[in-house]
Design an enzyme around this catalytic site. Sequence first.
Site, mmCIF file in Angstrom:
data_model
loop_
_atom_site.group_PDB
_atom_site.id
_atom_site.type_symbol
_atom_site.label_atom_id
_atom_site.label_comp_id
_atom_site.label_asym_id
_atom_site.label_seq_id
_atom_site.Cartn_x
_atom_site.Cartn_y
_atom_site.Cartn_z
ATOM 1 N N ARG A 12 -20.309 0.496 22.424
ATOM 2 C CA ARG A 12 -19.916 1.911 22.302
ATOM 3 C C ARG A 12 -21.066 2.834 22.705
ATOM 4 O O ARG A 12 -20.866 3.872 23.327
ATOM 5 C CB ARG A 12 -19.465 2.193 20.870
ATOM 6 C CG ARG A 12 -18.139 1.530 20.554
ATOM 7 C CD ARG A 12 -17.801 1.649 19.094
ATOM 8 N NE ARG A 12 -17.615 3.038 18.688
ATOM 9 C CZ ARG A 12 -17.727 3.436 17.418
ATOM 10 N NH1 ARG A 12 -18.053 2.575 16.478
ATOM 11 N NH2 ARG A 12 -17.530 4.701 17.104
ATOM 12 N N HIS B 237 -21.684 11.300 9.977
ATOM 13 C CA HIS B 237 -21.581 9.836 9.996
ATOM 14 C C HIS B 237 -22.608 9.208 10.933
ATOM 15 O O HIS B 237 -22.439 8.063 11.351
ATOM 16 C CB HIS B 237 -20.155 9.414 10.398
ATOM 17 C CG HIS B 237 -19.163 9.697 9.320
ATOM 18 N ND1 HIS B 237 -17.809 9.738 9.544
ATOM 19 C CD2 HIS B 237 -19.330 9.962 8.001
ATOM 20 C CE1 HIS B 237 -17.187 10.010 8.412
ATOM 21 N NE2 HIS B 237 -18.088 10.156 7.450
ATOM 22 N N ALA C 186 -6.700 18.868 22.349
ATOM 23 C CA ALA C 186 -7.879 19.674 22.025
ATOM 24 C C ALA C 186 -8.360 20.469 23.240
ATOM 25 O O ALA C 186 -8.786 21.625 23.113
ATOM 26 C CB ALA C 186 -8.998 18.765 21.514
HETATM 27 C C1 BV8 Z 1 -18.318 7.088 0.893
HETATM 28 C C2 BV8 Z 1 -18.918 5.937 11.597
HETATM 29 C C3 BV8 Z 1 -19.262 7.033 -1.230
HETATM 30 C C4 BV8 Z 1 -18.858 4.535 12.066
HETATM 31 C C5 BV8 Z 1 -17.036 6.139 10.092
HETATM 32 C C6 BV8 Z 1 -11.050 2.592 -1.325
HETATM 33 C C7 BV8 Z 1 -11.827 1.470 -1.146
HETATM 34 C C8 BV8 Z 1 -13.082 1.549 -0.528
HETATM 35 C C9 BV8 Z 1 -13.586 2.776 -0.086
HETATM 36 C C10 BV8 Z 1 -12.791 3.870 -0.266
HETATM 37 C C11 BV8 Z 1 -11.548 3.798 -0.880
HETATM 38 N N1 BV8 Z 1 -11.037 5.061 -0.904
HETATM 39 C C12 BV8 Z 1 -11.910 5.918 -0.332
HETATM 40 C C13 BV8 Z 1 -13.000 5.205 0.044
HETATM 41 C C14 BV8 Z 1 -14.182 5.742 0.680
HETATM 42 C C15 BV8 Z 1 -14.148 5.483 2.175
HETATM 43 C C16 BV8 Z 1 -12.811 5.838 2.769
HETATM 44 O O1 BV8 Z 1 -12.497 7.016 2.891
HETATM 45 N N2 BV8 Z 1 -12.023 4.813 3.130
HETATM 46 C C17 BV8 Z 1 -10.714 5.095 3.697
HETATM 47 C C18 BV8 Z 1 -10.405 4.057 4.784
HETATM 48 C C19 BV8 Z 1 -9.689 5.046 2.563
HETATM 49 N N3 BV8 Z 1 -15.172 6.340 2.699
HETATM 50 C C20 BV8 Z 1 -16.445 5.907 2.768
HETATM 51 O O2 BV8 Z 1 -16.795 4.770 2.501
HETATM 52 C C21 BV8 Z 1 -17.477 6.973 3.126
HETATM 53 N N4 BV8 Z 1 -18.554 6.895 2.177
HETATM 54 O O3 BV8 Z 1 -17.260 7.349 0.410
HETATM 55 O O4 BV8 Z 1 -19.438 6.939 0.171
HETATM 56 C C22 BV8 Z 1 -20.543 6.796 -1.860
HETATM 57 C C23 BV8 Z 1 -20.750 7.410 -3.069
HETATM 58 C C24 BV8 Z 1 -21.950 7.201 -3.690
HETATM 59 C C25 BV8 Z 1 -22.916 6.416 -3.097
HETATM 60 C C26 BV8 Z 1 -22.682 5.806 -1.874
HETATM 61 C C27 BV8 Z 1 -21.488 5.991 -1.251
HETATM 62 C C28 BV8 Z 1 -18.099 6.731 4.484
HETATM 63 C C29 BV8 Z 1 -17.049 6.721 5.545
HETATM 64 C C30 BV8 Z 1 -17.720 6.731 6.913
HETATM 65 C C31 BV8 Z 1 -17.235 5.535 7.731
HETATM 66 N N5 BV8 Z 1 -17.753 5.683 9.084
HETATM 67 N N6 BV8 Z 1 -17.563 6.358 11.310
HETATM 68 C C32 BV8 Z 1 -18.393 4.466 13.487
HETATM 69 O O5 BV8 Z 1 -18.059 5.504 14.077
HETATM 70 O O6 BV8 Z 1 -18.360 3.352 13.987
HETATM 71 S S1 BV8 Z 1 -15.417 6.504 9.857
HETATM 72 C C33 BV8 Z 1 -14.617 6.938 11.291
HETATM 73 O O7 BV8 Z 1 -13.217 7.021 11.017
HETATM 74 C C34 BV8 Z 1 -14.915 8.355 11.778
HETATM 75 O O8 BV8 Z 1 -16.263 8.687 11.636
HETATM 76 C C35 BV8 Z 1 -14.021 9.244 10.969
HETATM 77 O O9 BV8 Z 1 -14.672 9.694 9.802
HETATM 78 C C36 BV8 Z 1 -12.950 8.319 10.517
HETATM 79 C C37 BV8 Z 1 -11.597 8.818 10.928
HETATM 80 O O10 BV8 Z 1 -11.574 8.822 12.285
HETATM 81 P P1 BV8 Z 1 -11.076 10.129 13.100
HETATM 82 O O11 BV8 Z 1 -12.286 10.799 13.635
HETATM 83 O O12 BV8 Z 1 -10.145 10.966 12.298
HETATM 84 O O13 BV8 Z 1 -10.308 9.402 14.268
HETATM 85 P P2 BV8 Z 1 -8.842 8.772 14.190
HETATM 86 O O14 BV8 Z 1 -8.705 7.837 15.340
HETATM 87 O O15 BV8 Z 1 -8.567 8.263 12.800
HETATM 88 O O16 BV8 Z 1 -7.906 10.037 14.419
HETATM 89 C C38 BV8 Z 1 -7.998 10.734 15.640
HETATM 90 C C39 BV8 Z 1 -7.124 11.956 15.498
HETATM 91 O O17 BV8 Z 1 -7.234 12.721 16.705
HETATM 92 C C40 BV8 Z 1 -5.645 11.615 15.320
HETATM 93 O O18 BV8 Z 1 -5.121 12.437 14.307
HETATM 94 C C41 BV8 Z 1 -5.033 11.961 16.677
HETATM 95 O O19 BV8 Z 1 -3.737 12.489 16.547
HETATM 96 C C42 BV8 Z 1 -5.966 13.046 17.171
HETATM 97 N N7 BV8 Z 1 -6.064 13.119 18.635
HETATM 98 C C43 BV8 Z 1 -6.028 12.080 19.532
HETATM 99 N N8 BV8 Z 1 -6.148 12.577 20.787
HETATM 100 C C44 BV8 Z 1 -6.282 13.926 20.670
HETATM 101 C C45 BV8 Z 1 -6.231 14.272 19.306
HETATM 102 N N9 BV8 Z 1 -6.319 15.544 18.882
HETATM 103 C C46 BV8 Z 1 -6.463 16.507 19.823
HETATM 104 N N10 BV8 Z 1 -6.528 16.258 21.140
HETATM 105 C C47 BV8 Z 1 -6.431 14.991 21.608
HETATM 106 N N11 BV8 Z 1 -6.495 14.758 22.927
#
Ligand code: BV8
Length: 232
Positions: free
Chosen positions: A59, A109, A219
């Site tokens: 990537r 992130h 976008a």
């Molecule tokens: C934390 C970096 C706490 C890596 C990323 C249950 C169990 C375990 C954990 C959890 C749980 N519930 C909640 C959690 C916490 C967890 C979480 O949220 N899990 C989810 C799956 C439920 N979160 C974490 O762990 C975070 N840390 O909570 O820490 C803590 C507290 C104390 C002490 C220590 C820790 C950390 C999360 C970060 C993970 N890293 N990225 C890498 O990039 O490789 S996540 C990654 O996916 C992204 O960074 C982003 O945040 C996330 C979502 O991705 P999106 O950017 O939204 O992309 P996606 O493809 O999903 O969507 C794209 C969108 O664009 C779509 O809607 C589409 O329609 C639209 N689109 C497409 N094309 C277009 C468009 N829009 C406009 N124009 C276009 N052309």
Amino acid sequence: MADLRNIVILTGAGISAESGIDTFRSEGGLWEQHRVEDVATPEGFARDPDLVLRFYDMRREAIQTKLPNPAHEALARLDAEWDGELLIVTQNVDDLHERAGAKRVLHMHGTHLNAWCTACDVRTPWTGPLIDRPPCPCCGESALRPDVVWFGEMPYEMERIYAAIRRADLFVSIGTSGAVYPAAGFVRDARNLGVQTLELNLERSEGSHRFHETRLGRASELVPAWVGQVLS
Ligand code: BV8
């Protein structure tokens, strides 16, 4: 909005999609090629570091061949011309906001273009691969990992983000599915503080019901149109 002064913008993979960078959750997206648990967690890195390093090497190399699109350029124009407060909080680890000229960018992130030494904690700008375990330029240890926030790790600069949301008049979410916290919770925090909220996205997201207004589209079309409105 006449009294619009302070803006917080959250961007996700969707803002870089039209630059040719895979999003996470569309079909064929990044996560479908790999299980999240295997490549974006500290446990996955401990279990199979080569798999994770290759995933990020691929990537890191790919983003260096991509270019900002009109959405990134529009936000850079807003950044240059907006005399109120502005913070672009991006979940993306690409540098397309910066390459379009935006300055007020916060990578919650992390970033593809740094290597983070797990021995001495120093972060070094990095464009090459990590698979061959190059030595840390600072301490010499072969202990470099991607400077990217994995699941279960604390995103960067959360206090700075919440402080900006507390001062905001407008919170705009662009190109994110609202699937990952704490980023997906910012709109709720903003609304609880009486901040106006706007979503610009290709399709309805998991958070769409929380926004005052959602505009659906690409976008590269929605963002320049919105920036034009704000600056006029
Ligand atoms: C934390 C970096 C706490 C890596 C990323 C249950 C169990 C375990 C954990 C959890 C749980 N519930 C909640 C959690 C916490 C967890 C979480 O949220 N899990 C989810 C799956 C439920 N979160 C974490 O762990 C975070 N840390 O909570 O820490 C803590 C507290 C104390 C002490 C220590 C820790 C950390 C999360 C970060 C993970 N890293 N990225 C890498 O990039 O490789 S996540 C990654 O996916 C992204 O960074 C982003 O945040 C996330 C979502 O991705 P999106 O950017 O939204 O992309 P996606 O493809 O999903 O969507 C794209 C969108 O664009 C779509 O809607 C589409 O329609 C639209 N689109 C497409 N094309 C277009 C468009 N829009 C406009 N124009 C276009 N052309």
